[in-house]
Design a protein around this motif. Sequence first.
Motif, PDB file in Angstrom:
ATOM      1  N   GLN A   1       0.820  -1.211   0.000  1.00 49.17           N
ATOM      2  CA  GLN A   1       0.000   0.000   0.000  1.00 49.17           C
ATOM      3  C   GLN A   1       0.858   1.268   0.000  1.00 49.17           C
ATOM      4  N   SER A   2       1.994   1.220   0.684  1.00 48.32           N
ATOM      5  CA  SER A   2       2.844   2.401   0.830  1.00 48.32           C
ATOM      6  C   SER A   2       3.768   2.632  -0.356  1.00 48.32           C
ATOM      7  N   VAL A   3       4.312   1.566  -0.913  1.00 53.67           N
ATOM      8  CA  VAL A   3       5.351   1.685  -1.952  1.00 53.67           C
ATOM      9  C   VAL A   3       4.773   1.745  -3.357  1.00 53.67           C
ATOM     10  N   SER A   4       3.770   0.945  -3.639  1.00 52.76           N
ATOM     11  CA  SER A   4       3.246   0.825  -5.001  1.00 52.76           C
ATOM     12  C   SER A   4       2.872   2.161  -5.656  1.00 52.76           C
ATOM     13  N   PRO A   5       2.256   3.105  -4.933  1.00 49.48           N
ATOM     14  CA  PRO A   5       1.926   4.391  -5.587  1.00 49.48           C
ATOM     15  C   PRO A   5       3.156   5.112  -6.150  1.00 49.48           C
ATOM     16  N   TYR A   6       4.308   4.959  -5.522  1.00 47.83           N
ATOM     17  CA  TYR A   6       5.516   5.620  -5.996  1.00 47.83           C
ATOM     18  C   TYR A   6       6.103   4.932  -7.222  1.00 47.83           C
ATOM     19  N   LEU A   7       5.731   3.679  -7.428  1.00 52.90           N
ATOM     20  CA  LEU A   7       6.286   2.911  -8.538  1.00 52.90           C
ATOM     21  C   LEU A   7       5.399   2.908  -9.771  1.00 52.90           C
ATOM     22  N   LYS A   8       4.212   3.468  -9.679  1.00 48.77           N
ATOM     23  CA  LYS A   8       3.287   3.481 -10.810  1.00 48.77           C
ATOM     24  C   LYS A   8       3.929   4.117 -12.048  1.00 48.77           C
ATOM     25  N   GLY A   9       4.621   5.203 -11.853  1.00 50.18           N
ATOM     26  CA  GLY A   9       5.286   5.865 -12.978  1.00 50.18           C
ATOM     27  C   GLY A   9       6.562   5.172 -13.404  1.00 50.18           C
ATOM     28  N   ALA A  10       6.983   4.175 -12.638  1.00 48.09           N
ATOM     29  CA  ALA A  10       8.230   3.460 -12.950  1.00 48.09           C
ATOM     30  C   ALA A  10       7.940   2.113 -13.592  1.00 48.09           C
ATOM     31  N   GLY A  11       6.746   1.938 -14.116  1.00 41.69           N
ATOM     32  CA  GLY A  11       6.424   0.734 -14.843  1.00 41.69           C
ATOM     33  C   GLY A  11       5.938  -0.421 -14.002  1.00 41.69           C
TER      34      GLY A  11
END
Length: 110
Positions: free
Chosen positions: A99-109
């Motif tokens: 929940q915490s990390v995935s939003p930051y990785l959305k733009g990273a593919g």
Amino acid sequence: MNILFVCSRNQWRSPTAETLYKNHQNHQVRSAGTSSSARIKVTAKLIQWADLIFVMEKRHKQRLLERFSVEIEDRQIIVLDIPDHYLFMDPELIDILQQSVSPYLKGAGE
């Protein structure tokens, strides 16, 4: 993108995060700890390798800023606010990390 996860001893939280995200084709993942007793200790080389750094607590960010002020200058550091209450691959820890990390990785593919 190179992602570094940091906790205190690199025993439970950051290795869990590394395990969760290590097999994604769009980024490389490593983990380390800030403590002198860490399994893998944070180094200047690891900081320089990382494009994005996730720390489990505010004190980890502070330690990085104190020890690696030059290397950390151009790095984004995200504080996840995950206390040291979990064991490796604890299902609750996995949920919190996702929940915490995935939003930051959305733009990273992700």
